[in-house]
Design a protein around this motif. Structure first.
Motif, PDB file in Angstrom:
ATOM      1  N   GLY A  60      -2.540   6.881  86.340  1.00  0.00           N
ATOM      2  CA  GLY A  60      -3.957   6.567  86.468  1.00  0.00           C
ATOM      3  C   GLY A  60      -4.394   5.426  85.583  1.00  0.00           C
ATOM      4  N   HIS A  61      -3.456   4.874  84.818  1.00  0.00           N
ATOM      5  CA  HIS A  61      -3.733   3.713  83.973  1.00  0.00           C
ATOM      6  C   HIS A  61      -2.887   2.549  84.489  1.00  0.00           C
ATOM      7  N   ARG A  86      -3.078   3.434  90.266  1.00  0.00           N
ATOM      8  CA  ARG A  86      -4.364   2.753  90.103  1.00  0.00           C
ATOM      9  C   ARG A  86      -4.308   1.327  90.612  1.00  0.00           C
ATOM     10  N   TYR A 105      -5.744  -0.659  93.948  1.00  0.00           N
ATOM     11  CA  TYR A 105      -6.773  -1.692  93.753  1.00  0.00           C
ATOM     12  C   TYR A 105      -6.408  -2.995  94.464  1.00  0.00           C
ATOM     13  N   LEU A 131      -5.912   8.511  94.385  1.00  0.00           N
ATOM     14  CA  LEU A 131      -6.726   9.219  93.390  1.00  0.00           C
ATOM     15  C   LEU A 131      -6.375  10.702  93.394  1.00  0.00           C
ATOM     16  N   ASP A 145     -11.466   1.561  87.798  1.00  0.00           N
ATOM     17  CA  ASP A 145     -10.428   2.038  86.890  1.00  0.00           C
ATOM     18  C   ASP A 145     -10.787   3.374  86.269  1.00  0.00           C
ATOM     19  N   PHE A 205      -9.832   6.573  88.196  1.00  0.00           N
ATOM     20  CA  PHE A 205      -8.421   6.949  88.091  1.00  0.00           C
ATOM     21  C   PHE A 205      -8.090   7.483  86.703  1.00  0.00           C
ATOM     22  N   GLN A 206      -8.584   6.813  85.689  1.00  0.00           N
ATOM     23  CA  GLN A 206      -8.280   7.247  84.328  1.00  0.00           C
ATOM     24  C   GLN A 206      -8.827   8.646  84.061  1.00  0.00           C
TER      25      GLN A 206
END
Length: 815
Positions: free
Chosen positions: A338-339, A373, A377, A420, A529, A532-533
């Motif tokens: 997620g990063h 992520r 994107y 996600l 972002d 996701f984070q």
């Protein structure tokens, strides 16, 4: 025909320098190859079955420092150094065996002498515990102890005997059958031999090895279908639940376009129960589901996308040239993190080629793949030639100002929502591949051929362990060990043990969290972002709180170390074992669904087109009429005095609009005037724009003589264009013609990203230049060619009154 002569047989077969052989024990073991004794060279093809044979290719040759071997999975075509030993000289070992057998009892038919042999003086039979301990080591955990106990029990029960076939014509050994019988079930290893005059294929020279890490040749036969992830019956229904959540909490209908029923033609929502039925319908049929649902269900496609993808995107070469439109590509390698950091490459990933026929994607940076992520994107974060199903591309598609563009945009957002959802699974968030998570133990072992590969590797190890017995023990110890290990492996399988994702697929569904979801609203985040984070960090924290390590519900298989955590380990019949995993899902799933709904809303706020005055029509006629439709008043006939609208110059890839005014004649101040306004853009699924009634202000005015006519407007619905507005007014009578400026102010009734300097909710005062969200300007994606403000693009002519002295008895403005 003279009787069989051992000396003749040994002499004939000893002279053979090159021979071809086959070793088969189906299913599970196939070897076909050529062996050259001097100078030493071997070329071997390997497989687990005949259907896709060969699955691997190996070479061995002698060098000054000893034997050197290389091998490759034939589907991946990547050569790797081998760390085991070459194939035994099967024919030579057969000759050693013949020296120890009394041939007087040989049977015969028209073509062969058949020599039967039964050997019980072998280490594997005399001391199976010691023999297998040397090969496998001491058991160290529950699984290895269970396997070892089964192995010893099986070995005590088995019976083994062999038959050697010798050609009466040539004295050549042509076949050896080693029969291993366990509990009435027979496993036969068959060796076939024939002399070879031709040269062997050359050892590959000057090749670039894919890795310097040595592997055991049997592991070239391992196939991994996938690296793990929520299964497709989760992705689609969870996405649909996010869409439903938006609808349930949208009190003012600001996101109505997202959940419009025009996006699908299915009688009810596609549920997990439907997806998990005995004969489920895959969520890949165009027209049955919301585009977001379809995209969420198809992101895991390693094969080409369904046909409708080509239909929807086929005219755009940017899509047609990317993987999954025309060829296989493992997208799932980019579904972790997620990063910014993605999954780290491991050598065992190459095993996916054996299942899917395609190698893993090349690593991107520092032996890692794109994070989920960044893969979702797109833009300058990835190579867009690999993936167009991205957040950035969804914005571009929506910017096309067309039904097709909107549809494609939402389909793409479905792919992003899938990612996600993935990072809400702790293994994905922790960057841990988990290929066993979606299977029970039986399924996992069968998918990877665990028992076959383990038996094959044991065959080689046992052969080496017994070769000191004049070489003859190799074939028997190998054959016995192959049959015993395979049987013990299968006996150790427990179908009730499964990985985390398999457990959730069978023991959990959305009904368990319906109350939680009913109490929540779509969850917002600062930017793409952050969505996701937040989801990934939440998943990791919840797993940490419960002491659940990755890969969830899977453990290492001691005797199968190539694939970490490849053994599903949750006893699905043990409620105490299942509870932490069910509780974890009850906590992360609402978060996933809530943030997915929030991300969908966030995307819509970014791309939602600013409103503009698309068409103005003025009709004059009698008092008191109520429109039947846009620009349609009931009889008697009425006359149009003004009709002006903005026309798209290039529909589908809109860049500019032209104003078209087919009717513009002086209005008659003696007649009641009816004004119709349509706000654009007029696009499916909702057609024309709706504006907030309280912000709609319409007036006609002149700067010099102080005329100011406020026109109250009402909203109405047209089957053709959707929402429109209308109102009535009375013109001022004068002795001379004059002009009136029309001014319209309004704000969009649908949602926009109001954090922007120019949010997009106000009218675009200049519809001629088309407003588009700037994909290169995150996180606000400010509009290009957007000029918010009142619309003053219509100047109206008013003629001289013909009844200047007549008193108007009655007129009204309809409320």
């Amino acid at each position: 025909m003279p009787p069989i002569s051992v000396d003749n047989v040994i002499e004939t077969n000893s002279k053979i320098n090159r021979y071809r052989f086959r070793l088969e024990s189906l299913p599970g073991l196939v070897q076909r190859g050529e062996i050259q004794r001097k100078p030493f060279l071997q070329h071997i093809l390997l497989g687990r079955d005949l259907e896709r044979f060969p699955q691997a290719e190996i070479f061995w040759r002698a060098e000054r420092e000893g034997e050197i071997g290389i091998g490759r999975n034939t589907y991946a075509n990547k050569w790797m150094p081998l760390g085991d030993k070459s194939i035994p000289d099967y024919l030579g070992l057969s000759l050693e065996l013949l020296k120890r057998i009394n041939l007087e009892a040989a049977r015969e038919d028209d073509r062969y002498w058949m020599v039967d042999h039964k050997s019980e003086d072998l280490p594997v039979l005399k001391d199976p515990n010691g023999f297998f301990t040397k090969i496998f080591g001491e058991p160290t955990d529950r699984k290895s102890q269970k396997f070892f106990d089964n192995l010893l029990e099986v070995t005590k029960l088995l019976k083994v005997y062999s038959t050697i076939y010798i050609s009466k014509i040539s004295n050549l050994i042509t076949q050896i059958d080693i029969n291993v019988e366990i509990r009435g079930k027979k496993r036969v290893l068959t060796f076939f031999f024939e002399s070879l005059e031709a040269n062997l294929p050359d050892f590959p020279e000057n090749i670039r090895l894919f890795t310097n890490e040595k592997i055991i040749s049997g592991r070239l036969l391992i196939g991994i279908p996938k690296l793990g992830g929520w299964d497709w019956p989760s992705h689609g229904p969870w996405a649909q639940r996010s869409i439903n959540l938006i609808k349930e909490k949208d009190e003012y209908k600001r996101y109505r376009e997202i959940y419009s029923t025009e996006w699908k033609w299915f009688k009810e929502d596609y549920t997990e129960e439907m997806a998990r039925a005995k004969n489920p319908s895959q969520p890949a049929t165009e027209g049955l589901h919301h585009p977001i649902f379809l995209g969420a269900g198809c992101e895991d496609n390693d094969l080409p996308f369904p046909n409708y993808y080509n239909e929807w995107f086929g005219n755009d070469p940017r899509f047609a040239g990317t993987p999954n439109f025309q060829k296989n590509y493992y997208r799932s390698f980019h579904h972790y993190g997620g990063h910014e950091t993605g999954l780290e490459y491991k050598l065992y990933f190459e095993a996916v080629a054996l299942s899917g026929g395609v190698s893993p994607p090349p690593r991107i940076v520092n032996d890692r793949y794109y994070s989920a992520r960044d893969w979702g994107y797109g833009g300058n974060r990835i190579d867009e030639n690999l993936n167009r199903m991205t957040f950035v591309e969804a914005i571009r598609q929506y910017n096309r100002y067309s039904e097709e563009g909107k549809r494609n945009a939402f389909l793409i957002i479905g792919h992003v929502i899938h990612l996600l959802q993935d990072v809400g699974e702790p293994d994905h968030a922790r960057l841990v591949a988990h290929p066993a998570s979606g299977y029970n133990e039986k399924e996992a072992y069968e998918k990877w051929g665990v028992c076959h590969v383990l038996a094959t590797e044991t065959f080689a190890a046992a052969c080496a362990a017994c070769s000191w017995i004049l070489g003859v023990g190799c074939l028997f110890c190998g054959g016995i060990s192959f049959g015993a290990v395979e049987a013990a492996c299968y006996a150790s399988i427990d179908e009730n043990e499964m990985g985390f994702e398999k457990l959730i697929g069978e023991k959990w569904n959305l009904v368990q969290i319906k109350d939680k979801i009913a109490e929540m609203s779509p969850l917002n985040a600062l930017n793409y972002d952050t969505f996701f984070q937040d989801v990934a960090d939440f998943a990791i924290n919840k797993a940490d709180e419960k002491g659940l390590k990755s890969a969830l519900g899977c453990s290492a298989l001691k005797y199968f170390p190539l694939i970490p955590d490849c053994d599903p380990d949750i006893n699905s019949n043990d409620g105490n074992q299942c509870l932490p995993y069910i509780t974890l899902t009850n906590e992360v799933a609402p978060r996933i669904i809530g943030y997915s709904a929030g991300l969908i809303q966030y995307f819509y706020e970014i791309v939602n087109h600013p409103p503009f005055v698309q068409r103005v029509v003025i009709i004059q006629g009698p008092l008191g009429l109520v429109p039947d439709d846009f620009t349609k008043l009931p009889a008697p006939a009425n006359e149009v005095y003004y009709d002006s609208q903005w026309i798209d110059q290039v529909p589908g890839d809109l860049k500019i609009r032209n104003k078209d005014t087919p009717v513009n004649k002086p209005m008659n101040p003696d007649l009641q005037a009816y004004m119709f306004i349509q706000f654009g853009p007029n696009l499916p699924p909702l057609k024309s724009k709706a504006v907030k009634q309280e912000t709609l202000n319409v007036r006609l005015y002149t700067e010099n003589n102080g005329i100011n006519i406020e026109i109250p407007m009402k909203s109405a619905q047209s089957p053709a264009i959707g929402t429109y507005y209308w109102g009535t007014f009375q013109l001022k009578r004068t002795q001379k013609p004059y002009k009136l400026q029309l001014e319209i102010q309004a704000e969009d009734a649908s949602a926009h990203l109001i954090q922007r300097h120019q949010g997009g909710h106000q009218l675009d005062s200049n519809p001629g230049t088309v407003a588009r969200a700037n994909v290169d300007d995150p996180p606000l994606y400010n509009f290009i060619s957007y000029e918010p403000g009142a619309d003053k693009n219509h100047l109206l002519d008013v003629g001289q009154s013909r009844n200047l002295n007549t008193t108007i008895i009655a007129w009204q403005i309809l409320e």
